[in-house]
Design a protein around this motif. Structure first.
Motif, PDB file in Angstrom:
ATOM      1  N   GLU A 129      67.315  39.990  50.598  1.00  0.00           N
ATOM      2  CA  GLU A 129      66.236  39.238  51.235  1.00  0.00           C
ATOM      3  C   GLU A 129      65.118  38.911  50.242  1.00  0.00           C
ATOM      4  N   MET A 130      64.890  39.817  49.270  1.00  0.00           N
ATOM      5  CA  MET A 130      63.845  39.588  48.278  1.00  0.00           C
ATOM      6  C   MET A 130      64.164  38.366  47.427  1.00  0.00           C
ATOM      7  N   PHE A 131      65.447  38.162  47.168  1.00  0.00           N
ATOM      8  CA  PHE A 131      65.840  37.065  46.286  1.00  0.00           C
ATOM      9  C   PHE A 131      66.014  35.759  47.050  1.00  0.00           C
ATOM     10  N   ASP A 132      66.085  35.811  48.356  1.00  0.00           N
ATOM     11  CA  ASP A 132      66.175  34.602  49.174  1.00  0.00           C
ATOM     12  C   ASP A 132      64.848  33.857  49.196  1.00  0.00           C
ATOM     13  N   ARG A 133      63.755  34.555  48.940  1.00  0.00           N
ATOM     14  CA  ARG A 133      62.432  33.914  48.956  1.00  0.00           C
ATOM     15  C   ARG A 133      62.359  32.807  47.917  1.00  0.00           C
ATOM     16  N   LYS A 134      62.957  33.055  46.754  1.00  0.00           N
ATOM     17  CA  LYS A 134      62.939  32.052  45.703  1.00  0.00           C
ATOM     18  C   LYS A 134      63.644  30.794  46.177  1.00  0.00           C
ATOM     19  N   LYS A 135      64.772  30.962  46.834  1.00  0.00           N
ATOM     20  CA  LYS A 135      65.515  29.815  47.342  1.00  0.00           C
ATOM     21  C   LYS A 135      64.695  29.068  48.382  1.00  0.00           C
ATOM     22  N   ARG A 136      64.006  29.812  49.252  1.00  0.00           N
ATOM     23  CA  ARG A 136      63.172  29.179  50.269  1.00  0.00           C
ATOM     24  C   ARG A 136      62.027  28.421  49.611  1.00  0.00           C
ATOM     25  N   TRP A 137      61.413  29.024  48.581  1.00  0.00           N
ATOM     26  CA  TRP A 137      60.294  28.396  47.888  1.00  0.00           C
ATOM     27  C   TRP A 137      60.754  27.110  47.215  1.00  0.00           C
ATOM     28  N   GLU A 138      61.933  27.150  46.599  1.00  0.00           N
ATOM     29  CA  GLU A 138      62.462  25.958  45.947  1.00  0.00           C
ATOM     30  C   GLU A 138      62.742  24.852  46.953  1.00  0.00           C
ATOM     31  N   SER A 139      63.214  25.226  48.135  1.00  0.00           N
ATOM     32  CA  SER A 139      63.497  24.202  49.138  1.00  0.00           C
ATOM     33  C   SER A 139      62.215  23.630  49.737  1.00  0.00           C
ATOM     34  N   GLU A 140      61.103  24.371  49.677  1.00  0.00           N
ATOM     35  CA  GLU A 140      59.838  23.881  50.208  1.00  0.00           C
ATOM     36  C   GLU A 140      59.209  22.849  49.281  1.00  0.00           C
ATOM     37  N   ILE A 141      59.548  22.878  48.008  1.00  0.00           N
ATOM     38  CA  ILE A 141      59.008  21.915  47.045  1.00  0.00           C
ATOM     39  C   ILE A 141      60.104  20.895  46.749  1.00  0.00           C
ATOM     40  N   PRO A 142      60.072  19.750  47.432  1.00  0.00           N
ATOM     41  CA  PRO A 142      61.154  18.784  47.255  1.00  0.00           C
ATOM     42  C   PRO A 142      61.115  18.116  45.876  1.00  0.00           C
ATOM     43  N   ASP A 143      59.936  17.812  45.365  1.00  0.00           N
ATOM     44  CA  ASP A 143      59.835  17.120  44.080  1.00  0.00           C
ATOM     45  C   ASP A 143      59.154  18.038  43.077  1.00  0.00           C
ATOM     46  N   LYS A 144      59.986  18.811  42.374  1.00  0.00           N
ATOM     47  CA  LYS A 144      59.430  19.773  41.402  1.00  0.00           C
ATOM     48  C   LYS A 144      58.717  19.063  40.263  1.00  0.00           C
ATOM     49  N   GLY A 145      59.220  17.923  39.853  1.00  0.00           N
ATOM     50  CA  GLY A 145      58.611  17.167  38.756  1.00  0.00           C
ATOM     51  C   GLY A 145      57.217  16.689  39.121  1.00  0.00           C
ATOM     52  N   ARG A 146      57.054  16.222  40.364  1.00  0.00           N
ATOM     53  CA  ARG A 146      55.743  15.749  40.820  1.00  0.00           C
ATOM     54  C   ARG A 146      54.755  16.910  40.860  1.00  0.00           C
ATOM     55  N   PHE A 147      55.243  18.056  41.353  1.00  0.00           N
ATOM     56  CA  PHE A 147      54.389  19.250  41.412  1.00  0.00           C
ATOM     57  C   PHE A 147      53.962  19.657  40.008  1.00  0.00           C
ATOM     58  N   SER A 148      54.890  19.605  39.074  1.00  0.00           N
ATOM     59  CA  SER A 148      54.597  19.956  37.680  1.00  0.00           C
ATOM     60  C   SER A 148      53.587  18.986  37.079  1.00  0.00           C
ATOM     61  N   ARG A 149      53.777  17.678  37.355  1.00  0.00           N
ATOM     62  CA  ARG A 149      52.834  16.674  36.847  1.00  0.00           C
ATOM     63  C   ARG A 149      51.443  16.880  37.410  1.00  0.00           C
ATOM     64  N   GLU A 150      51.361  17.128  38.715  1.00  0.00           N
ATOM     65  CA  GLU A 150      50.062  17.349  39.348  1.00  0.00           C
ATOM     66  C   GLU A 150      49.376  18.573  38.773  1.00  0.00           C
ATOM     67  N   LEU A 151      50.153  19.610  38.540  1.00  0.00           N
ATOM     68  CA  LEU A 151      49.600  20.826  37.953  1.00  0.00           C
ATOM     69  C   LEU A 151      49.093  20.562  36.540  1.00  0.00           C
ATOM     70  N   LYS A 152      49.872  19.793  35.771  1.00  0.00           N
ATOM     71  CA  LYS A 152      49.484  19.456  34.398  1.00  0.00           C
ATOM     72  C   LYS A 152      48.226  18.602  34.393  1.00  0.00           C
ATOM     73  N   GLU A 153      48.152  17.614  35.298  1.00  0.00           N
ATOM     74  CA  GLU A 153      46.966  16.755  35.384  1.00  0.00           C
ATOM     75  C   GLU A 153      45.730  17.556  35.779  1.00  0.00           C
ATOM     76  N   ALA A 154      45.895  18.459  36.721  1.00  0.00           N
ATOM     77  CA  ALA A 154      44.764  19.298  37.139  1.00  0.00           C
ATOM     78  C   ALA A 154      44.314  20.176  35.970  1.00  0.00           C
ATOM     79  N   HIS A 155      45.267  20.690  35.230  1.00  0.00           N
ATOM     80  CA  HIS A 155      44.936  21.529  34.067  1.00  0.00           C
ATOM     81  C   HIS A 155      44.203  20.703  33.010  1.00  0.00           C
TER      82      HIS A 155
END
Length: 143
Positions: free
Chosen positions: A41-67
């Motif tokens: 169950e501890m390792f299923d959280r990662k899978k759930r988290w990945e499924s909650e973020i549909p566009d990882k690249g966009r999230f990464s870009r937004e994080l980079k821009e904010a930084h």
């Protein structure tokens, strides 16, 4: 959090406690040791988290821009603080320069007054010696 107590073999006669901290995280302890078990169950959280973020690249870009925006803001604040510090230091330097000139002039005035005072004392002493010498000569001539 659930706690279970159980008894091991009668020969060992030691109690152990099973604590279910969260789903997939179980703590077992007794007097001699503590053990932790991580379930799937501890390792299923990662899978759930990945499924909650549909566009990882966009999230990464937004994080980079904010930084980058935060970094830029910090740099601008640093430059402004540095400029203000430089201005304050320059003002202080100018003030100290004026104070130095004033003190230098005051010292010259003091030096001149000491010189004049010494000259006056020396002149008085010289006049006294001349007077004493003249008085001595007159006494010798009178004798």
């Amino acid at each position: 959090m659930k706690i279970h107590s159980a008894r091991q073999e009668e020969t060992n006669k030691s109690f152990y406690e099973v604590i279910n901290v969260s789903p997939g995280y179980q703590l077992v302890r007794n007097r001699e040791q503590i053990s932790v078990t991580l379930g799937d169950e501890m390792f299923d959280r990662k899978k759930r988290w990945e499924s909650e973020i549909p566009d990882k690249g966009r999230f990464s870009r937004e994080l980079k821009e904010a930084h980058e925006a935060e970094l830029s803001e910090l740099e601008n604040n640093y430059k402004a603080a540095l400029k203000a510090e430089k201005l304050a230091a320059q003002e202080k330097l100018e003030e100290m320069g004026k104070e130095y000139k004033y003190l230098k002039n005051m010292f010259r005035t003091y030096q001149d007054s000491i010189y004049d005072e010494m000259e006056e004392k020396w002149s008085k002493q010289k006049a006294k010696w001349k007077k004493d010498e003249k008085f001595e000569r007159e006494n010798i001539l009178l004798q």
